[in-house]
Design a protein around this motif. Structure first.
Motif, PDB file in Angstrom:
ATOM      1  N   MET A   3       0.800  -1.221   0.000  1.00  0.00           N
ATOM      2  CA  MET A   3       0.000   0.000   0.000  1.00  0.00           C
ATOM      3  C   MET A   3       0.834   1.273   0.000  1.00  0.00           C
ATOM      4  O   MET A   3       0.308   2.358  -0.229  1.00  0.00           O
ATOM      5  CB  MET A   3      -0.944   0.011   1.213  1.00  0.00           C
ATOM      6  N   LEU A   4       2.139   1.148   0.244  1.00  0.00           N
ATOM      7  CA  LEU A   4       3.003   2.320   0.187  1.00  0.00           C
ATOM      8  C   LEU A   4       3.035   2.924  -1.210  1.00  0.00           C
ATOM      9  O   LEU A   4       3.183   4.139  -1.365  1.00  0.00           O
ATOM     10  CB  LEU A   4       4.420   1.939   0.637  1.00  0.00           C
ATOM     11  N   GLY A   5       2.871   2.075  -2.237  1.00  0.00           N
ATOM     12  CA  GLY A   5       2.930   2.594  -3.598  1.00  0.00           C
ATOM     13  C   GLY A   5       1.817   2.136  -4.508  1.00  0.00           C
ATOM     14  O   GLY A   5       1.842   2.427  -5.709  1.00  0.00           O
ATOM     15  N   PHE A   6       0.803   1.437  -3.972  1.00  0.00           N
ATOM     16  CA  PHE A   6      -0.235   0.862  -4.827  1.00  0.00           C
ATOM     17  C   PHE A   6      -1.236   1.909  -5.298  1.00  0.00           C
ATOM     18  O   PHE A   6      -1.637   1.919  -6.464  1.00  0.00           O
ATOM     19  CB  PHE A   6      -0.954  -0.263  -4.080  1.00  0.00           C
ATOM     20  N   VAL A   7      -1.681   2.793  -4.423  1.00  0.00           N
ATOM     21  CA  VAL A   7      -2.717   3.768  -4.789  1.00  0.00           C
ATOM     22  C   VAL A   7      -2.138   5.107  -5.214  1.00  0.00           C
ATOM     23  O   VAL A   7      -2.853   5.941  -5.776  1.00  0.00           O
ATOM     24  CB  VAL A   7      -3.713   3.984  -3.625  1.00  0.00           C
ATOM     25  N   VAL A   8      -0.866   5.346  -4.932  1.00  0.00           N
ATOM     26  CA  VAL A   8      -0.250   6.640  -5.262  1.00  0.00           C
ATOM     27  C   VAL A   8      -0.340   6.961  -6.760  1.00  0.00           C
ATOM     28  O   VAL A   8      -0.655   8.104  -7.126  1.00  0.00           O
ATOM     29  CB  VAL A   8       1.214   6.675  -4.774  1.00  0.00           C
ATOM     30  N   PRO A   9      -0.076   6.007  -7.680  1.00  0.00           N
ATOM     31  CA  PRO A   9      -0.183   6.337  -9.109  1.00  0.00           C
ATOM     32  C   PRO A   9      -1.562   6.834  -9.518  1.00  0.00           C
ATOM     33  O   PRO A   9      -1.675   7.695 -10.399  1.00  0.00           O
ATOM     34  CB  PRO A   9       0.159   5.014  -9.807  1.00  0.00           C
ATOM     35  N   LEU A  10      -2.614   6.319  -8.890  1.00  0.00           N
ATOM     36  CA  LEU A  10      -3.964   6.769  -9.231  1.00  0.00           C
ATOM     37  C   LEU A  10      -4.182   8.219  -8.814  1.00  0.00           C
ATOM     38  O   LEU A  10      -4.903   8.964  -9.474  1.00  0.00           O
ATOM     39  CB  LEU A  10      -5.000   5.862  -8.557  1.00  0.00           C
ATOM     40  N   ILE A  11      -3.570   8.627  -7.708  1.00  0.00           N
ATOM     41  CA  ILE A  11      -3.729   9.997  -7.223  1.00  0.00           C
ATOM     42  C   ILE A  11      -2.962  10.983  -8.093  1.00  0.00           C
ATOM     43  O   ILE A  11      -3.420  12.102  -8.356  1.00  0.00           O
ATOM     44  CB  ILE A  11      -3.270  10.086  -5.750  1.00  0.00           C
ATOM     45  N   PHE A  12      -1.787  10.557  -8.580  1.00  0.00           N
ATOM     46  CA  PHE A  12      -0.918  11.475  -9.311  1.00  0.00           C
ATOM     47  C   PHE A  12      -1.029  11.343 -10.835  1.00  0.00           C
ATOM     48  O   PHE A  12      -0.347  12.069 -11.551  1.00  0.00           O
ATOM     49  CB  PHE A  12       0.540  11.262  -8.895  1.00  0.00           C
ATOM     50  N   LEU A  13      -1.869  10.432 -11.325  1.00  0.00           N
ATOM     51  CA  LEU A  13      -1.976  10.248 -12.770  1.00  0.00           C
ATOM     52  C   LEU A  13      -2.519  11.495 -13.466  1.00  0.00           C
ATOM     53  O   LEU A  13      -1.943  11.975 -14.455  1.00  0.00           O
ATOM     54  CB  LEU A  13      -2.868   9.036 -13.080  1.00  0.00           C
ATOM     55  N   VAL A  14      -3.629  12.036 -12.957  1.00  0.00           N
ATOM     56  CA  VAL A  14      -4.227  13.228 -13.575  1.00  0.00           C
ATOM     57  C   VAL A  14      -3.314  14.452 -13.448  1.00  0.00           C
ATOM     58  O   VAL A  14      -3.093  15.171 -14.437  1.00  0.00           O
ATOM     59  CB  VAL A  14      -5.624  13.493 -12.983  1.00  0.00           C
ATOM     60  N   PRO A  15      -2.754  14.732 -12.254  1.00  0.00           N
ATOM     61  CA  PRO A  15      -1.811  15.867 -12.186  1.00  0.00           C
ATOM     62  C   PRO A  15      -0.604  15.704 -13.107  1.00  0.00           C
ATOM     63  O   PRO A  15      -0.135  16.693 -13.700  1.00  0.00           O
ATOM     64  CB  PRO A  15      -1.379  15.869 -10.708  1.00  0.00           C
ATOM     65  N   TYR A  16      -0.111  14.485 -13.242  1.00  0.00           N
ATOM     66  CA  TYR A  16       1.031  14.233 -14.130  1.00  0.00           C
ATOM     67  C   TYR A  16       0.657  14.530 -15.579  1.00  0.00           C
ATOM     68  O   TYR A  16       1.401  15.214 -16.312  1.00  0.00           O
ATOM     69  CB  TYR A  16       1.472  12.783 -13.975  1.00  0.00           C
ATOM     70  N   ALA A  17      -0.519  14.046 -16.005  1.00  0.00           N
ATOM     71  CA  ALA A  17      -0.947  14.259 -17.396  1.00  0.00           C
ATOM     72  C   ALA A  17      -1.199  15.732 -17.684  1.00  0.00           C
ATOM     73  O   ALA A  17      -0.791  16.261 -18.726  1.00  0.00           O
ATOM     74  CB  ALA A  17      -2.196  13.436 -17.684  1.00  0.00           C
ATOM     75  N   THR A  18      -1.866  16.417 -16.758  1.00  0.00           N
ATOM     76  CA  THR A  18      -2.170  17.835 -16.993  1.00  0.00           C
ATOM     77  C   THR A  18      -0.919  18.702 -16.934  1.00  0.00           C
ATOM     78  O   THR A  18      -0.839  19.729 -17.623  1.00  0.00           O
ATOM     79  CB  THR A  18      -3.194  18.334 -15.959  1.00  0.00           C
ATOM     80  N   SER A  19       0.056  18.302 -16.111  1.00  0.00           N
ATOM     81  CA  SER A  19       1.297  19.083 -16.045  1.00  0.00           C
ATOM     82  C   SER A  19       2.089  19.010 -17.343  1.00  0.00           C
ATOM     83  O   SER A  19       2.910  19.887 -17.626  1.00  0.00           O
ATOM     84  CB  SER A  19       2.167  18.591 -14.886  1.00  0.00           C
ATOM     85  N   GLU A  20       1.837  17.970 -18.136  1.00  0.00           N
ATOM     86  CA  GLU A  20       2.514  17.811 -19.419  1.00  0.00           C
ATOM     87  C   GLU A  20       1.682  18.353 -20.580  1.00  0.00           C
ATOM     88  O   GLU A  20       1.979  18.086 -21.741  1.00  0.00           O
ATOM     89  CB  GLU A  20       2.833  16.335 -19.662  1.00  0.00           C
ATOM     90  N   GLY A  21       0.625  19.105 -20.252  1.00  0.00           N
ATOM     91  CA  GLY A  21      -0.154  19.774 -21.279  1.00  0.00           C
ATOM     92  C   GLY A  21      -1.398  19.044 -21.748  1.00  0.00           C
ATOM     93  O   GLY A  21      -2.084  19.523 -22.660  1.00  0.00           O
ATOM     94  N   MET A  22      -1.750  17.922 -21.147  1.00  0.00           N
ATOM     95  CA  MET A  22      -2.952  17.200 -21.560  1.00  0.00           C
ATOM     96  C   MET A  22      -4.199  17.908 -21.037  1.00  0.00           C
ATOM     97  O   MET A  22      -4.194  18.455 -19.932  1.00  0.00           O
ATOM     98  CB  MET A  22      -2.910  15.747 -21.051  1.00  0.00           C
ATOM     99  N   ASP A  23      -5.255  17.903 -21.823  1.00  0.00           N
ATOM    100  CA  ASP A  23      -6.520  18.492 -21.413  1.00  0.00           C
ATOM    101  C   ASP A  23      -7.065  17.754 -20.190  1.00  0.00           C
ATOM    102  O   ASP A  23      -7.030  16.518 -20.141  1.00  0.00           O
ATOM    103  CB  ASP A  23      -7.533  18.414 -22.561  1.00  0.00           C
ATOM    104  N   PRO A  24      -7.564  18.465 -19.172  1.00  0.00           N
ATOM    105  CA  PRO A  24      -8.072  17.804 -17.959  1.00  0.00           C
ATOM    106  C   PRO A  24      -9.159  16.769 -18.231  1.00  0.00           C
ATOM    107  O   PRO A  24      -9.243  15.752 -17.533  1.00  0.00           O
ATOM    108  CB  PRO A  24      -8.609  18.965 -17.120  1.00  0.00           C
ATOM    109  N   SER A  25      -9.999  17.017 -19.240  1.00  0.00           N
ATOM    110  CA  SER A  25     -11.055  16.056 -19.560  1.00  0.00           C
ATOM    111  C   SER A  25     -10.472  14.743 -20.077  1.00  0.00           C
ATOM    112  O   SER A  25     -10.940  13.651 -19.717  1.00  0.00           O
ATOM    113  CB  SER A  25     -12.007  16.647 -20.600  1.00  0.00           C
ATOM    114  N   ARG A  26      -9.442  14.814 -20.902  1.00  0.00           N
ATOM    115  CA  ARG A  26      -8.784  13.604 -21.400  1.00  0.00           C
ATOM    116  C   ARG A  26      -8.054  12.885 -20.269  1.00  0.00           C
ATOM    117  O   ARG A  26      -8.008  11.652 -20.232  1.00  0.00           O
ATOM    118  CB  ARG A  26      -7.803  13.939 -22.513  1.00  0.00           C
TER     119      ARG A  26
END
Length: 490
Positions: free
Chosen positions: A280-303
């Motif tokens: 659990m130290l790293g299992f759910v963390v990717p789900l929390i940071f997936l959207v911020p990671y994508a949007t920080s690289e210029g992806m539309d928030p809806s996508r």
């Protein structure tokens, strides 16, 4: 110990079958036998459990949609903002022992409904927060505890409604998390555009009240009547003791539902608990940071939100056939190995995010992560039920939840600190990959060693009566010594 005074969750939650089918829990259970319908009203309870899991377990992951808004509103760093879903998830698991006490006192139905009210009120109150600390309390602690009070009794009562079909029921109920992951991002993205984060939190608070409806159909189930000569306590004896008696009852219930005795005596449960806590130290963390990671690289928030929805749809499609497959007799005793292999692949899949943040790459990541996550989610409770007696499952789940909450609490903030220090999101996915992969290897190797040890012990135990000829031939002097001694004594 009298039947009229149940001492554990399952005695409050057990069903009384309407079909007359006497299936009951395993024979090694020390508690009274129960009627397990394996169908009938159990299907209604299964549907309610799916909805509860959709509204609770999946909720912290999609909060990432509002991540940037919370940062802007409260001028918070990544680590400060990540505490919101972190505290929510930790409270969801850490409230296990308290949840057990509530279920023992009020039953599964009332506890699930109370959890729905608590989470709804907490989420609605968070829309009026004026600081990030207030958000920690309302959206984090209050809402997270409400999730716990709804989620754990729902899983517990489902385990008693289904015995023969338990792996299938657990797999189907786990699709609730997938259902939440696939629908909540769409809902959150729509509310975010129309109402902003404050209005969205207020509406989501109303949505969480549906847990009350689900709890209402989880009707109390009674054990089969057993004869007992134990006298019922009088009203005077029940009232005797006052506050001291209540405190002693609470502490004894807390100790009983923490399952420390299981942790010290059951090596398999100890290994599984440590492995899951590590995971659990790293299992759910990717789900929390997936959207911020994508949007920080210029992806539309809806996508970016669409990626989480695709993850949920993958789980919905994959989990039911997985549940049917793992219900086959061949997998009995092998669930832990399938679980470990899926967890290993899940950890390795995080490396895909390190390639780049384009939609095709993240889509490939979501598909791989979703399939492996489906297997892990479908088997987690099944493996725990295989590891401990069903009569001790609620207390084992309570202790496991407490242990999980520690790593669930520190995981996202540590990832946030890593992003603040380096400014690179891919490091988060790389560290999560290492953590989850090592936990999978730990579980796989440990259970393989335990199975080998148990097999050797069984072979020695079964082989000992069949060795008289070998014993006589090797110990022939031993047989003559007493004979000579007898002659000497005579």
């Amino acid at each position: 110990m009298a039947p009229q005074q149940p001492s554990s969750i399952e005695e409050q939650c057990e069903p009384e079958s309407e079909e007359g089918e006497k299936l009951g829990p395993p024979s090694d259970q020390k508690h009274p036998a129960y009627d397990a319908p394996d169908g009938g009203w159990g299907w209604v309870v299964l549907l309610a459990t799916i909805i509860v899991l959709a509204l609770t377990l999946a909720f912290p992951s999609f909060i990432g949609i509002f991540y940037v808004d919370l940062q802007t509103e409260f001028k918070a760093s990544n680590s400060e903002t990540s505490w919101v879903p972190s505290i929510m998830t930790a409270a969801l698991h850490a409230g296990g022992p308290l949840c057990s006490v509530l279920v023992e006192r009020f039953g599964c139905r009332a506890t699930v409904m109370f959890g729905g009210v608590l989470s709804g009120v907490g989420m609605a109150a968070s829309s009026f927060s004026h600081s990030i600390v207030e958000l920690y309390i309302t959206a984090g602690v209050i809402t997270g505890l409400g999730f716990c009070f709804s989620f754990q009794p729902a899983v517990t009562i489902l385990g008693h409604y289904f015995v023969r079909r338990r792996p299938f029921a657990n797999a189907m109920s786990s699709t609730g998390t997938a259902l939440g992951l696939s629908t909540l991002p769409f809902l959150g993205d729509y509310l975010h555009k129309e109402l902003g984060w404050r209005g969205s939190f207020l509406v989501l608070g109303a949505v969480l009240l549906n847990c009350c409806v689900c709890g209402a159909v989880m009707r109390p189930l009674k054990p089969r009547k057993a004869k007992s000569n134990s006298p019922k306590p009088t009203k005077e004896k029940r009232l005797k003791g006052g506050l001291l008696g209540i405190f002693k009852s609470f502490t004894s219930s807390l100790r009983r539902h923490m399952a420390f005795d299981l942790f010290s005596s059951n090596l398999r449960f100890r290994v599984f608990s440590l492995g899951i806590t590590w995971m659990m130290l790293g299992f759910v963390v990717p789900l929390i940071f997936l959207v911020p990671y994508a949007t920080s690289e210029g992806m539309d928030p809806s996508r970016a939100a669409l990626l989480l929805s695709i993850l949920g749809f993958v789980n919905i499609i994959v989990r039911p056939p997985i549940g049917v497959l793992f219900s086959l007799s061949w997998f009995k005793g092998r669930h832990i190995y399938v679980f470990s292999i899926a967890l290993l692949l899940n950890g390795l899949s995080n490396n895909i995010c390190c390639i780049n943040a384009s939609f095709p790459v993240l889509l490939m990541y979501v598909l791989t992560y979703g399939i492996t996550m489906s297997v892990v989610g479908s088997l987690m409770f099944t493996v725990l039920m295989d590891t401990v007696e069903m009569s001790r499952f609620p207390s084992a789940l309570g202790l496991l939840s407490i242990m999980e909450s520690v790593t669930l609490l520190i995981g996202p903030p540590l990832a946030g600190i890593l992003v603040d220090r380096t400014g690179v999101f891919t490091y988060v996915f790389l560290v999560c990959s290492i953590s989850v992969t090592l936990s999978a290897l730990f579980l796989m190797v440990s259970f393989f060693w335990l199975d080998r040890r148990d097999t050797c012990q069984k072979e020695k135990a079964s082989g000992s009566p069949a060795k008289p000829a070998v014993t006589l031939s090797t110990d022939c002097q031993y047989s003559t010594v007493p004979t000579d001694g007898d002659k000497t004594n005579t």
